[in-house]
Design a protein around this motif. Structure first.
Motif, PDB file in Angstrom:
ATOM      1  N   TYR A   1     -41.217 -39.177 -18.832  1.00  0.00           N
ATOM      2  CA  TYR A   1     -39.856 -39.818 -18.683  1.00  0.00           C
ATOM      3  C   TYR A   1     -40.115 -41.110 -17.741  1.00  0.00           C
ATOM      4  O   TYR A   1     -40.954 -41.462 -17.057  1.00  0.00           O
ATOM      5  CB  TYR A   1     -38.983 -38.964 -17.991  1.00  0.00           C
ATOM      6  N   ASP A   2     -38.989 -41.975 -18.037  1.00  0.00           N
ATOM      7  CA  ASP A   2     -38.998 -42.893 -17.294  1.00  0.00           C
ATOM      8  C   ASP A   2     -38.410 -42.673 -15.530  1.00  0.00           C
ATOM      9  O   ASP A   2     -38.101 -41.531 -15.548  1.00  0.00           O
ATOM     10  CB  ASP A   2     -38.192 -44.216 -17.750  1.00  0.00           C
TER      11      ASP A   2
ATOM     12  N   GLY B   1     -37.364 -41.685 -21.703  1.00  0.00           N
ATOM     13  CA  GLY B   1     -38.944 -41.747 -21.613  1.00  0.00           C
ATOM     14  C   GLY B   1     -39.400 -43.123 -21.339  1.00  0.00           C
ATOM     15  O   GLY B   1     -38.776 -44.164 -21.699  1.00  0.00           O
ATOM     16  N   THR B   2     -40.555 -43.291 -20.754  1.00  0.00           N
ATOM     17  CA  THR B   2     -41.047 -44.417 -20.451  1.00  0.00           C
ATOM     18  C   THR B   2     -41.266 -45.438 -21.679  1.00  0.00           C
ATOM     19  O   THR B   2     -41.562 -45.064 -22.673  1.00  0.00           O
ATOM     20  CB  THR B   2     -42.409 -44.317 -19.669  1.00  0.00           C
ATOM     21  N   ALA B   3     -41.318 -46.765 -21.086  1.00  0.00           N
ATOM     22  CA  ALA B   3     -41.180 -47.646 -22.146  1.00  0.00           C
ATOM     23  C   ALA B   3     -42.824 -48.271 -22.155  1.00  0.00           C
ATOM     24  O   ALA B   3     -43.142 -49.291 -22.947  1.00  0.00           O
ATOM     25  CB  ALA B   3     -40.554 -48.837 -21.776  1.00  0.00           C
ATOM     26  N   ALA B   4     -43.715 -47.613 -21.483  1.00  0.00           N
ATOM     27  CA  ALA B   4     -45.143 -48.081 -21.322  1.00  0.00           C
ATOM     28  C   ALA B   4     -45.855 -47.915 -22.896  1.00  0.00           C
ATOM     29  O   ALA B   4     -45.316 -46.942 -23.777  1.00  0.00           O
ATOM     30  CB  ALA B   4     -45.901 -47.186 -20.520  1.00  0.00           C
TER      31      ALA B   4
ATOM     32  N   SER C   1     -28.990 -35.315 -21.179  1.00  0.00           N
ATOM     33  CA  SER C   1     -30.069 -36.251 -21.831  1.00  0.00           C
ATOM     34  C   SER C   1     -30.618 -37.084 -20.789  1.00  0.00           C
ATOM     35  O   SER C   1     -31.806 -37.653 -20.947  1.00  0.00           O
ATOM     36  CB  SER C   1     -29.583 -36.988 -23.033  1.00  0.00           C
ATOM     37  N   LEU C   2     -29.962 -37.242 -19.708  1.00  0.00           N
ATOM     38  CA  LEU C   2     -30.194 -38.123 -18.773  1.00  0.00           C
ATOM     39  C   LEU C   2     -31.058 -37.434 -17.703  1.00  0.00           C
ATOM     40  O   LEU C   2     -30.839 -37.000 -16.430  1.00  0.00           O
ATOM     41  CB  LEU C   2     -29.172 -38.991 -17.929  1.00  0.00           C
ATOM     42  N   VAL C   3     -32.358 -36.803 -18.143  1.00  0.00           N
ATOM     43  CA  VAL C   3     -33.217 -35.761 -17.332  1.00  0.00           C
ATOM     44  C   VAL C   3     -33.591 -36.523 -16.037  1.00  0.00           C
ATOM     45  O   VAL C   3     -34.391 -37.593 -16.118  1.00  0.00           O
ATOM     46  CB  VAL C   3     -34.282 -35.216 -18.297  1.00  0.00           C
ATOM     47  N   GLU C   4     -33.059 -35.966 -14.955  1.00  0.00           N
ATOM     48  CA  GLU C   4     -33.380 -36.542 -13.592  1.00  0.00           C
ATOM     49  C   GLU C   4     -33.115 -37.799 -13.648  1.00  0.00           C
ATOM     50  O   GLU C   4     -33.653 -38.984 -12.728  1.00  0.00           O
ATOM     51  CB  GLU C   4     -34.947 -36.412 -13.136  1.00  0.00           C
ATOM     52  N   GLY C   5     -32.074 -38.379 -14.109  1.00  0.00           N
ATOM     53  CA  GLY C   5     -31.553 -39.635 -14.062  1.00  0.00           C
ATOM     54  C   GLY C   5     -32.277 -40.803 -14.784  1.00  0.00           C
ATOM     55  O   GLY C   5     -32.415 -41.794 -14.697  1.00  0.00           O
ATOM     56  N   SER C   6     -32.998 -40.184 -15.818  1.00  0.00           N
ATOM     57  CA  SER C   6     -34.064 -41.049 -16.788  1.00  0.00           C
ATOM     58  C   SER C   6     -32.955 -41.640 -17.713  1.00  0.00           C
ATOM     59  O   SER C   6     -32.462 -40.943 -18.339  1.00  0.00           O
ATOM     60  CB  SER C   6     -35.093 -40.250 -17.369  1.00  0.00           C
ATOM     61  N   ILE C   7     -32.861 -43.018 -17.781  1.00  0.00           N
ATOM     62  CA  ILE C   7     -31.800 -43.697 -18.674  1.00  0.00           C
ATOM     63  C   ILE C   7     -32.320 -44.300 -19.941  1.00  0.00           C
ATOM     64  O   ILE C   7     -31.698 -44.527 -20.748  1.00  0.00           O
ATOM     65  CB  ILE C   7     -31.075 -44.770 -18.021  1.00  0.00           C
ATOM     66  N   ASN C   8     -33.717 -44.147 -20.166  1.00  0.00           N
ATOM     67  CA  ASN C   8     -34.235 -44.618 -21.472  1.00  0.00           C
ATOM     68  C   ASN C   8     -35.056 -43.612 -22.241  1.00  0.00           C
ATOM     69  O   ASN C   8     -35.564 -43.832 -22.940  1.00  0.00           O
ATOM     70  CB  ASN C   8     -35.308 -45.692 -20.935  1.00  0.00           C
TER      71      ASN C   8
ATOM     72  N   THR D   1     -37.212 -57.647 -18.111  1.00  0.00           N
ATOM     73  CA  THR D   1     -38.134 -56.297 -18.234  1.00  0.00           C
ATOM     74  C   THR D   1     -38.014 -55.165 -17.482  1.00  0.00           C
ATOM     75  O   THR D   1     -38.217 -54.144 -17.778  1.00  0.00           O
ATOM     76  CB  THR D   1     -39.673 -56.962 -17.977  1.00  0.00           C
ATOM     77  N   MET D   2     -37.356 -55.494 -16.225  1.00  0.00           N
ATOM     78  CA  MET D   2     -37.112 -54.222 -15.024  1.00  0.00           C
ATOM     79  C   MET D   2     -35.977 -53.547 -15.294  1.00  0.00           C
ATOM     80  O   MET D   2     -35.601 -52.605 -14.726  1.00  0.00           O
ATOM     81  CB  MET D   2     -37.064 -55.116 -13.812  1.00  0.00           C
ATOM     82  N   HIS D   3     -35.283 -53.717 -16.647  1.00  0.00           N
ATOM     83  CA  HIS D   3     -34.419 -52.903 -17.216  1.00  0.00           C
ATOM     84  C   HIS D   3     -35.232 -51.610 -17.592  1.00  0.00           C
ATOM     85  O   HIS D   3     -34.436 -50.568 -17.814  1.00  0.00           O
ATOM     86  CB  HIS D   3     -33.507 -53.664 -18.188  1.00  0.00           C
ATOM     87  N   THR D   4     -36.361 -51.790 -17.912  1.00  0.00           N
ATOM     88  CA  THR D   4     -37.128 -50.614 -18.403  1.00  0.00           C
ATOM     89  C   THR D   4     -37.801 -50.077 -17.164  1.00  0.00           C
ATOM     90  O   THR D   4     -37.306 -50.460 -15.955  1.00  0.00           O
ATOM     91  CB  THR D   4     -38.241 -50.957 -19.180  1.00  0.00           C
ATOM     92  N   ASP D   5     -38.802 -49.206 -17.066  1.00  0.00           N
ATOM     93  CA  ASP D   5     -39.529 -48.640 -16.178  1.00  0.00           C
ATOM     94  C   ASP D   5     -40.730 -49.580 -15.837  1.00  0.00           C
ATOM     95  O   ASP D   5     -41.643 -49.035 -14.975  1.00  0.00           O
ATOM     96  CB  ASP D   5     -39.670 -47.180 -16.275  1.00  0.00           C
ATOM     97  N   LEU D   6     -40.725 -50.700 -16.492  1.00  0.00           N
ATOM     98  CA  LEU D   6     -42.197 -51.288 -16.490  1.00  0.00           C
ATOM     99  C   LEU D   6     -42.062 -52.506 -15.290  1.00  0.00           C
ATOM    100  O   LEU D   6     -40.869 -53.256 -15.299  1.00  0.00           O
ATOM    101  CB  LEU D   6     -42.348 -51.933 -17.732  1.00  0.00           C
TER     102      LEU D   6
END
Length: 528
Positions: free
Chosen positions: A313-314, A453-456, A444-451, A196-201
């Protein structure tokens, strides 16, 4: 010189290349425009640490890729793609040096989690058997256009209404709660939570269980595979297939705007060049970038602008790559067999790290995802050495000077050193990428966002990227969003690209005008 094609694809990430391949298969003249000097987006490899060491710049392991019906349908093996596996899939190393091990051999995984609680061996067998009953319907539900009518019907046939509802509940749970309901010991629970921690959750956020369960079960089934030779081999196979179907990729071609007239996308601008698109513009860029930067706010409904202002973003990311003179000297040898290693404590440790990031604090004890790439694929570095990396999440908006990045990389190494004494003495080369460096290499990795957008849960399904249809269609006719900021989100599986291609083909199929009227009517209802 201006040019005219059937479809222009903005961005050559995996989603853009999948969309281009499917359109080329349908006989369309397709042109992919890539801003960087090489294709691939976040699927690229280079020697950035030491000669002879191949490091994946961004993504590295692809369970969703090997499990994806989208990528499997492209038969990329015919274009040189070969998958490699480490002896073990994943090792979570606890602070007391115990290891929970995930293996493609279910008996090995069951034995490992059973060492934490005897009953968990049988519970893991049962969980994996349940996965096997629903896996096709689940993957089709996640990786096909929304709403998943056919996949949902398939799921109901496979397990019935009651178990389908129970599965839906599982997907909405926090992962800590799922672990407590299904398993008695820490081992199985931490394998779910670490994924799960591979996401931002974090462990206690709603919806986290779905990601942890999916990645753990895919890991049990297909492992954490890597392309032989580096992540770029996956990109090379996609480009080769596209070329063989008549499509083209042109690099160093940054699209500055999407051209549109009377609500219809008609092409793109690249510098002083106009490229006309007779049928479609496919955008593999984040939704806010597409709408606000390439289309322009002046052309958007105010409600869409308002929704985009709330797009989340994530977390930001820091990644460290190493060239090591020998494999990592783990004190628990089980960690040495795994392609992926998780470090960062027990369940409460993971929750504390996630809470720190949520509270805009830099975690003193961060959660680390680590890759042992030569263990997974011996071609990545000279014999007897190791090409490795680790990444960790940090709050968005923080300023990362070179010195601050160096100190964070040192802290990452210190955490590894605690479980692998002598690790730092093996380093012969290091490269550190913070949020700014990641975005510079792939916009596309905006500010280091790798997904993307949030996975929430508030930004999934019909809410991704904004409240709407949860599909690739946009309020502009013939303009389609193929980025991971669209459903189904992050991961290298090609689904967002495939969804965009299918939408474009449907728009120009036999019932194309009906399709257009339905889509436009829906968007008027949402944004008027």
């Amino acid at each position: 010189m201006n040019e005219e094609v059937d479809a222009v694809v903005i961005g050559s990430g995996p989603n853009g290349l999948v969309a281009a391949n499917l359109l080329a298969d349908a006989g369309w003249d397709v042109l992919v425009l890539e801003a960087q000097g090489s294709p691939g987006g976040a699927v690229r490899t280079a020697e950035i640490t030491a000669p002879g060491f191949r490091n994946d710049l961004y993504s590295a392991f692809y369970p969703l890729g090997l499990g994806s019906p989208v990528l499997n349908g492209l038969e990329l093996e015919r274009h040189g793609l070969r998958w490699c596996h480490a002896p073990s899939v994943l090792a979570h190393v606890f602070p007391d040096d115990r290891v929970a091990l995930l293996s493609r051999e279910v008996d090995v995984t069951a034995k490992s989690v059973g060492a934490f609680a005897h009953s968990d061996a049988d519970a893991w067998y049962a969980e994996f058997e349940a996965w096997q009953r629903v896996r096709t319907a689940v993957l089709n539900s996640l990786l096909r256009p929304f709403p998943p009518v056919r996949a949902g019907a398939s799921l109901l046939r496979a397990v019935g209404v009651g178990d389908a509802l129970r599965l839906t509940r599982l997907l909405t749970l926090p992962v800590r709660r799922l672990g407590e309901e299904r398993f008695a010991g820490e081992g199985a629970r931490i394998l779910l939570a670490g994924n799960t921690m591979h996401t931002d959750l974090g462990p206690d956020q709603a919806g986290g269980a779905g990601f942890g369960w999916l990645l753990a079960m895919l890991g049990q089934e297909v492992g954490n595979p890597v392309p032989e030779g580096g992540a770029s081999a996956l990109t090379a196979a996609l480009v080769s297939r596209l070329n063989s179907a008549g499509g083209r990729v042109v690099c160093d071609s940054r699209v500055s705007s999407v051209l549109h007239a009377r609500g219809v996308a008609v092409g793109v601008r690249v510098g002083d060049t106009l490229v006309r698109a007779r049928r479609a513009v496919i955008a593999d860029v984040p939704a806010p970038v597409l709408y606000m930067d390439l289309v322009g706010a002046a052309a958007l409904p105010q409600r869409l602008i308002d929704d985009l202002s709330r797009f989340q973003y994530d977390n930001a990311t820091i990644k460290v790559d190493w060239a090591l003179s020998s494999p990592v000297p783990w004190t628990n040898s089980e960690a040495g067999s795994a392609g992926t290693v998780h470090l960062g404590g027990d369940m409460n440790g993971l929750a504390a790290a996630a809470n720190d990031v949520a509270c805009q604090r830099i975690p003193r004890n961060p959660f680390l995802v680590m890759g042992q790439m030569t263990t997974s694929d011996p071609t990545r570095s000279p014999a007897g050495t190791e090409s490795a990396w680790a990444y960790t999440h940090v709050p968005r908006g923080a300023k990362w000077t070179d010195d601050r990045l160096r100190r964070r990389a040192d802290r990452v190494e210190q955490i590894i050193e605690e479980r692998a004494p002598g690790f730092r003495s093996l380093i012969v080369g290091r490269s550190v990428a913070g949020p700014d460096q990641l975005e510079a290499g792939n916009a596309s990795l905006v500010e280091g966002s790798i997904n993307a957008g949030t996975a929430a849960i508030h930004q999934q399904l019909v809410f991704r990227p904004v409240p709407g249809l949860g599909r690739a269609d946009t309020p502009f006719d013939r303009l389609y969003l193929a980025n991971a900021s669209a459903w189904p989100g992050g991961g290298v599986h090609g689904a967002a690209g495939a969804n965009a291609a299918r939408a474009a083909l449907a728009r120009h199929g036999r019932a194309g005008e009906v399709y257009r009227m339905v889509v436009q009517g829906a968007h008027r209802a949402i944004y008027s």
